[in-house]
Each structure stands twice: as structure tokens, then as C-alpha cells.
Design a protein around this motif. Structure first.
Motif, short mmCIF file in Angstrom:
data_model
loop_
_atom_site.label_atom_id
_atom_site.label_comp_id
_atom_site.label_asym_id
_atom_site.label_seq_id
_atom_site.Cartn_x
_atom_site.Cartn_y
_atom_site.Cartn_z
N HIS A 112 62.03 32.70 84.84
CA HIS A 112 62.02 31.64 83.83
C HIS A 112 62.43 32.20 82.47
CE1 HIS A 112 59.61 28.49 81.35
NE2 HIS A 112 60.87 28.18 81.44
N TYR A 113 61.89 33.35 82.11
CA TYR A 113 62.23 33.96 80.83
C TYR A 113 63.70 34.38 80.77
CZ TYR A 113 58.08 34.34 77.85
OH TYR A 113 57.05 34.07 76.98
N LEU A 116 65.54 31.28 79.99
CA LEU A 116 65.40 30.97 78.57
C LEU A 116 66.27 31.87 77.71
CD1 LEU A 116 61.50 30.45 78.29
CD2 LEU A 116 63.28 28.69 78.35
N GLN A 121 67.14 29.90 74.21
CA GLN A 121 65.83 29.43 73.76
C GLN A 121 64.88 30.58 73.46
OE1 GLN A 121 64.29 25.93 76.11
NE2 GLN A 121 66.12 26.33 77.33
N LEU A 122 65.03 31.69 74.17
CA LEU A 122 64.11 32.81 73.99
C LEU A 122 64.30 33.45 72.62
CD1 LEU A 122 61.92 34.33 75.56
CD2 LEU A 122 63.67 35.88 76.41
N THR A 125 62.95 31.32 69.61
CA THR A 125 61.50 31.08 69.52
C THR A 125 60.88 31.96 68.44
OG1 THR A 125 61.38 30.51 71.87
CG2 THR A 125 59.34 31.14 70.80
N SER A 135 54.83 27.90 79.10
CA SER A 135 55.59 28.14 80.33
C SER A 135 54.69 28.21 81.55
CB SER A 135 56.39 29.44 80.20
OG SER A 135 57.34 29.35 79.16
#
Length: 445
Positions: A112-113, A116, A121-122, A125, A135
Motif C-alpha cells: 500500500h505504501y 502511495l 501521495q506519500l 503527506t 491506512s
């Protein structure tokens, strides 16, 4: 029916076995504990105990698997038929089933990371703590990413030893080392990086406590993936010409090297930016992203770190699913693909409560623990020590001494100088150490 599959080369077996042992726990937890338990003094103890405790157990599992040419459960049935001892194999299979059910949840978080990171998106943030909490609380991302991680694992294991596990590890393990080198070079070029290296490697025995010594003992055999008969299964695919002693030394050595590389990658960066590392998922999903956000091209190195952890997680997952599939298939290669999917999907279903234990099932507790933490406690604190203890006493009690010598001397020549020491450690030292560690982790000591 004996195993019909075999590793194509010695290096293939070593890389796969090392990949099984090198999991994300060793990469994120060992450096942290080293740093908070006397630095280099703890690491020195870990290396010593790996040689005296972990290595004898690893070699013992190799002998069981190669001599019987059968996977975990049938190996014990072959050596000690109509006895209590096959329960050792069953414990290993059950342990790996439960372990993979929540281990795949962490693998899903990493996937998932990475997603992102690729979508931007990571990097955008500002609050990584909030991002991580959001998450893991999301049923869609937690369960969906867990399924994706298990899908990759199933695909590899279903292809067999040569075309699946061995082929994947031949790419993943070298890639893991190359990523480590890239990250270490960047970490060591940061300001105040030398302080992090000194903190990690300089021995300070005054900081060691009895608890630190006990943890070093426990880590020495858990870090080599022994105690769950994974190495029994992997070694059953070896031919009789392989030198088991050299293979075991290579795997133990790679494990120590990876542990050192982990510290050299993490601590210079941590000290450079004045951040205190923490144990557990927070280091990977909250602390490291915060660190790399503050340095040039940080997102690139964060993505490399995530890829590193993904590779380590996958290579361990392959071995967990393999012991389950091999035990059910009983040497019948025609059943491998269907059983890989069946076992993988069952593990996914059992793991859903663990995936949801940080969200919709967060209030469900077992002995004051979330479902995820309860599964972790059952595996790490109960089943693995019990399995390791049974293996340690099984070999000197139930296996013929001449058979042991013959297996270990194949490809090695005269081994009398260290064979007696190995048997002595396995017979008297290792079981006592395992009991002490077990009593410690359950809170009696």
C-alpha cells in the motif's frame, strides 16, 4: 514418496534459505534493540549466540530434512515412526500458517505504501502517523493489500522449487543487497552519520542488562528461521553431495551481514536528523518516511527502503507457504498448484481478522491483546520456542549418531573436530537456552 523436486544449485538453496531467515522483523527490530541495549555489545552477543545456538539448530534441521528426503511432517514420521515426534512437524506447519496469516498483513501495508509512493501521495503527506493510522484502519486497504501480497506469494510457490522459489530468490536477494548498499551510501554521507555508526557498533557492556542478554539469546535462533521446520523442508530438496556445514555457515553469515547492513542503513540517518527510532511498524511506516522527507531525493530512498522490506517479506513468506503446501502434497508435484491456491486462500481468510484488528475489530481483544497482537504472541512466544526445543532434543534422542555423522561429512571429509562440539551443544546447551528464553518471554523470569 520422497521429494521429486531439487534445488538446481547450492547458491539457489543458500539464497532461498537466507531469504527465509531474513525477514522484516530482523531488519527493523534488531537494529533498534541493538541501539537501545548496549550498541555493539548487544550485536556482538547476537553474533556469538548465533554461532553457538542458532547455527547448531539450523544444521540439525538440515540433517533431518536431507537424511529423510521428506518435508516437515513426514520427515519425523520417517525417522521416528509410530511415536509422538511427528507432532514437531505439525507444530511447524501450524505455526507457519498462523504466522503467514498476520505476516501477510504487514506485507500488504508495504504494498500500500509503495502504491502511495508511486502516486505521489506519500511524498505529499505531512503527518505520517495519521497516514499510517488511516491506512491500517481502512478495511478496503488492509484486506485488499493483504490479498495482493498473498497473491504474489501463491504465484511463486505454485511454480515449484526450481521455477518458483529458487528463481525468485535469485533475483530478490541480490536486489536486496544492492538496495541496501545504495541506502547505506546515502546514509553515511549525511551530517553526523558517524555518530550513528558509533552508536550501533561500538560495544558498551555497561548498558547491557540481563533482559538484553536473554533477548540476544532468543534472537539468535529466531533470526535463522529455525524452530518451525521450514529448514527441514528446504533441505529435503538437497542432493547428497552438498556440504551441509558450509551451507549452514553461509546462511548464518548472510543473516549477520544483513543485520549489520540494517543498522548501517538506519542509524546514520536517524542520528543525522536527531530522531529516536522505535521498535515495530512505526519505524518503517512513520519514522523513516519522516526522516527521508527531510533530505534531497528522500522519496527515492524511501521507495528503495520500501522495496527492500517488500523483498525481505516475500522471501520469508515463500518459505512459510512452502512448508504448508509440501506437507499437504506429500511429494506429489501434480497437486502443488491447486494446493498452493487452496492453502493461500485459507491463510487469507484466517488473516482477515488480523487485518481488521486496527480498524473495525480494534475493540475485539484476546487476553488484553488485539487479534493481530494475540496471533503474534502465540507464534513468537509460544509455538516457535516449543518447536525449537523439540527439534533440539529430537536429534540426539532419536537419530542414530553414525547417521548424523555420515550426513554432515558428505562433501566435507573428516569432521570429527567439530562434530562432537555440535552434538554437545545440541544435546545440552541449546535446550537449556531455549527453556530460559521461553520462561523469559512468557514473563516467568
Amino acid at each position: 514418496m520422497n521429494q521429486t523436486e531439487q534445488w538446481t544449485s547450492k547458491i539457489g538453496f543458500i539464497l532461498a534459505s537466507a531469504g527465509s531467515a531474513i525477514g522484516i522483523g530482523a531488519i527493523w527490530k534488531l537494529p533498534y534493540v541493538t541501539g537501545t541495549s548496549g550498541g555493539g555489545a548487544f550485536f556482538l552477543l547476537f553474533v556469538l549466540f548465533t554461532a553457538l545456538i542458532g547455527l547448531p539448530l539450523l544444521l540439525g534441521e538440515f540433517v533431518i530434512g536431507r537424511s529423510s528426503q521428506k518435508e516437515a511432517i513426514r520427515a519425523y514420521q520417517h525417522i521416528a515412526p509410530k511415536s509422538f515426534w511427528p507432532v514437531t512437524g505439525y507444530i511447524g506447519v501450524i505455526t507457519c500458517f498462523i504466522l503467514l496469516s498476520f505476516y501477510s498483513v504487514i506485507g500488504g501495508w508495504i504494498l500500500h505504501y509503495l502504491l502511495l509512493g508511486f502516486t505521489g501521495q506519500l511524498h505529499a503527506t505531512e503527518d505520517y502517523g495519521a497516514l499510517f493510522a488511516e491506512s491500517i484502519a481502512s478495511p478496503f486497504w488492509s484486506v485488499g493489500a493483504q490479498l495482493a501480497f498473498l497473491f504474489i506469494t501463491i504465484i511463486v510457490v505454485s511454480r515449484g522449487i526450481q521455477n518458483g522459489i529458487e528463481a525468485a530468490n535469485k533475483y530478490l536477494m541480490p536486489a536486496l543487497f544492492l538496495i541496501f548498499i545504495a541506502i547505506i551510501i546515502r546514509s553515511l554521507t549525511l551530517d553526523n552519520a558517524a555518530a550513528g555508526v558509533e552508536f550501533f557498533l561500538k560495544p558498551d557492556f555497561s548498558q547491557l542488562s540481563s533482559k538484553d542478554v536473554l533477548f540476544a539469546l532468543g534472537q539468535s535462533f529466531f533470526s535463522l528461521s529455525v524452530g518451525v521446520s521450514v529448514m527441514v523442508t528446504y533441505s529435503s530438496y538437497l542432493d547428497k553431495t552438498q556440504n551441509l556445514g558450509k551451507s549452514a555457515l553461509s546462511i548464518a553469515g548472510l543473516n549477520v551481514i544483513i543485520s549489520m547492513l540494517s543498522g548501517l542503513a538506519i542509524f546514520p540517518a536517524v542520528f543525522s536528523l536527531g530522531v529516536e527510532p522505535e521498535a515495530g511498524p512505526g519505524l518503517l511506516f512513520i519514522v523513516l518516511p519522516s526522516i527521508f522527507q527531510q533530505i534531497p531525493f528522500g522519496i527515492v530512498f524511501l521507495m528503495l527502503f520500501l522495496a527492500l522490506f517488500l523483498f525481505a517479506t516475500l522471501t520469508s513468506a515463500f518459505s512459510m507457504l512452502e512448508i504448508i503446501v509440501a506437507s499437504i502434497a506429500k511429494g506429489d508435484r501434480s497437486k502443488r498448484k491447486s494446493l498452493s491456491w487452496l492453502a493461500g486462500l485459507l491463510i487469507f481468510l484466517v488473516g482477515i481478522p488480523s487485518a481488521l484488528s486496527f480498524g473495525v475489530l480494534s475493540e475485539v481483544v484476546i487476553f488484553n491483546k488485539t487479534i493481530f497482537d494475540a496471533a503474534d504472541f502465540l507464534v513468537s512466544n509460544l509455538l516457535m520456542p516449543i518447536g525449537a526445543f523439540l527439534i533440539a532434543i529430537f536429534i540426539p534422542l532419536k537419530m542414530n549418531k553414525q547417521l548424523l555423522y555420515d550426513e554432515l561429512s558428505k562433501g566435507a571429509g573428516n569432521i570429527k573436530s567439530w562434530f562432537a562440539l555440535w552434538l554437545l551443544l545440541l544435546r545440552f546447551v541449546v535446550p537449556v537456552v531455549i527453556i530460559i528464553v521461553f520462561l523469559d518471554v512468557i514473563g516467568i523470569i
